[in-house]
Design an enzyme around this catalytic site. Structure first.
Site, short mmCIF file in Angstrom:
data_model
loop_
_atom_site.label_atom_id
_atom_site.label_comp_id
_atom_site.label_asym_id
_atom_site.label_seq_id
_atom_site.Cartn_x
_atom_site.Cartn_y
_atom_site.Cartn_z
N LYS A 1 1.04 -1.24 0.50
CA LYS A 1 -0.14 0.40 -0.17
C LYS A 1 1.08 1.26 0.06
CE LYS A 1 -3.95 2.27 2.41
NZ LYS A 1 -4.46 1.59 4.11
N SER B 1 -9.36 2.04 3.26
CA SER B 1 -9.17 2.88 2.22
C SER B 1 -7.51 1.65 1.50
CB SER B 1 -7.91 4.59 2.53
OG SER B 1 -6.87 3.39 3.97
N SER C 1 -9.19 -0.04 7.48
CA SER C 1 -8.88 -0.26 5.47
C SER C 1 -8.10 -1.47 5.44
CB SER C 1 -7.98 1.09 5.81
OG SER C 1 -8.53 1.90 5.28
N1 GLN Z 1 -12.59 4.88 7.15
C1 GLN Z 1 -11.88 5.23 8.00
C2 GLN Z 1 -12.00 6.41 7.86
O1 GLN Z 1 -11.98 6.88 6.96
C3 GLN Z 1 -10.84 4.62 8.59
C4 GLN Z 1 -9.69 4.59 7.52
C5 GLN Z 1 -8.31 3.52 7.74
O2 GLN Z 1 -8.56 2.53 8.25
N2 GLN Z 1 -7.53 3.77 7.61
O3 GLN Z 1 -10.77 7.19 8.34
#
Ligand code: GLN
Length: 498
Positions: free
Chosen positions: A85, A160, A184
């Protein structure tokens, strides 16, 4: 060469070590598939075939020497391709974090997780797409455009870490790293029909992971099945002097022999929290998850109804704590220390213009929310209060884990939604995270794996959460399920693009 991309990690390792094929052949097969398919999926932001192939050649020299008996010990993952990632630093490979503000940033070092895997011999294929600075649930917040779900290109892959999940689902990589601050890894794994692990907070060093919410961030991984991910998590884990929050606990070996698995499942108490089966959740999601729980019961597990009363508070608490930490962490991107600079005569104008032009709207929203929550006069009312409720959420889990070994729940209220569906409504997007945020606030591990499809043919996943450092139990339970079901074997049909 197309059959190499169908192999399981264990088969790739065996084939490399016996000399059936070389790491160059394996790497070329995945790079070739990326070349063919990624214009439709957009899982990768950066690939560097030359760099990957030269690593593969290095692996091949070691493999050959080993076969000839010239090299005693061979690092365990020698020659296996891996996608990373784009919030994790890989030395000499562009790291954008899905943001224009790091458009051309080339890190001079690798994240500890990446470094440990590199020492174990992996070949990095490239960097995968992500919501900007990992803030989002769909990859639509990437400054470089969204990733498409391999099961239906009009739908999001989740986020994400959507690029990593899509890469594994589309067989562009056998394994991929992601990060999980509020879901994420687990949510995109669920949307893409793959398996994903979010380890205990502190299990894997955060050094070289570009920080979002430092008290929540954790590095995790995606694979087709639970058993394939284990060696990668074990390699990454453990204490790192560069991260004071990493934990000095040895990672236990995970026994997947059938006797051990049977024994574990027979003694497993699975908690089902009523707060995770609420109104508004897509029928097919609830149905498939409940069926999977029944499957565990058939395997001998004991199912126990439990309560996690503070679940509802997780969303507001997370959306104070995560932005607050993000606002502090992102202060370093000022146009002077990293990335591009929008020139101006005055230092403050450089900051203002660079950040104004190079951060996307969601990142700016989080910085403003977080700065507000931390500002004098509001700190106690928001951040301080959120920290107290966070403790209550953690207590919920501790009380539950006195009665049960793992907690079973849906990963998200819906299957993968359409690109653009949440439009300009950040709150409706945040609601996608209701079932994943609590584990991050409590720091406990979670594993996601596929348990069926909805009526449109999109994957449904479920998660098992465990007590701190119980990854072993999560892997064993997921593996037991995957031994008797084949949801993880299904694949999206992408032949029309080949
Ligand atoms: N969707 C969550 C956010 O927008 C978690 C994102 C993540 O785990 N990086 O913060």
């Amino acid at each position: 060469m197309s059959e190499i991309v169908d192999l399981r990690v264990g088969e790739i390792i065996a084939g490399l070590q016996s000399g059936d094929f070389s790491s160059r052949e394996v790497t070329t097969a995945f790079l070739g598939r990326i070349e063919q398919l990624d214009e439709h999926i957009h899982a990768f932001l950066t690939v560097n075939p030359e760099q990957s192939l030269s690593r593969a050649d290095e692996a091949d020299r070691k493999l050959l020497a080993h076969r000839r008996g010239q090299q005693e010990s061979l690092p365990s993952l020698t020659g296996i391709p891996l996608a990373v990632k784009d919030v994790l630093c890989v030395k000499d490979m562009r790291c954008t974090c899905g943001s224009r503000i790091l458009e051309n940033f080339i890190p001079p070092y690798s994240a500890t997780a990446v470094e440990r895997l590199s020492k174990a011999g992996v070949v990095i294929l490239g960097k995968t797409n992500t919501d900007e600075f990992a803030m989002g649930s769909s990859t639509e917040n990437s400054a470089y455009g969204p990733t498409h779900n391999p099961w239906n290109l009009q739908h999001v892959p989740g986020g994400s870490s959507g690029g990593s999940a899509a890469a594994v689902a589309a067989k562009l990589a056998p394994i991929a790293l992601g990060t999980d601050t509020g879901g994420s890894v687990r949510q995109p794994a669920s949307f893409c029909g793959v398996t994903g692990i979010k380890p205990t907070y502190g299990r894997v060093s955060r050094f070289g992971l570009v920080a979002f919410g430092s008290s929540l961030d954790v590095v995790g991984a995606f694979g087709k099945s639970a058993s394939e991910i284990i060696p990668f998590l074990n390699t990454m884990s453990g204490y790192d002097p560069s991260d004071a929050t990493s934990i000095d606990l040895p990672v236990p070996g995970i026994d997947l022999a059938s006797a051990a698995i049977e024994e574990t499942i027979k003694n497993l108490r699975i908690g089902v929290p009523e707060e995770y089966f609420i109104k508004g959740i897509q029928n097919e999601v609830e149905d498939r998850v409940r069926k999977a729980i029944l499957q565990f019961e058939k395997l001998g597990a004991q199912i126990v109804d439990i309560r996690l009363p503070f679940t509802e508070q997780a969303l507001p608490v997370y959306y104070i704590i995560a932005p607050a930490e993000a606002s502090a962490n992102l202060a370093r991107f000022d146009g002077i220390r990293y990335g591009p600079r929008v020139p101006a005569d005055e230092m403050w104008d450089i900051f203002r213009r660079t950040r104004g032009e190079k951060f996307g709207p969601e990142v700016k929203r989080r910085i403003m929310l977080g700065t507000y929550a931390l500002s004098a006069g509001y700190y106690e009312a928001y951040y301080g209060q959120a920290q107290k409720v966070r403790t209550l959420i953690k207590n919920d889990f501790e009380a539950a884990f006195e009665k049960v070994d793992v907690i079973a729940a849906p990963v998200a209220p819906t299957t993968a939604f359409r690109i653009g569906e949440h439009g300009d409504d950040p709150l409706s997007m945040y609601l996608e995270d209701v079932f994943t945020l609590p584990a991050n606030l409590a720091g406990v591990p979670g594993i996601t794996f596929p348990v069926g499809f909805d009526d449109q043919g999109l994957p449904v996943g479920m998660q098992l959460m465990g007590s701190h450092f119980q990854e072993k139990l999560l892997f064993q339970a997921a593996h037991a399920y995957q031994l008797v079901t084949d949801w993880h074997v299904h694949q999206p049909n992408l032949d029309q693009y080949l």
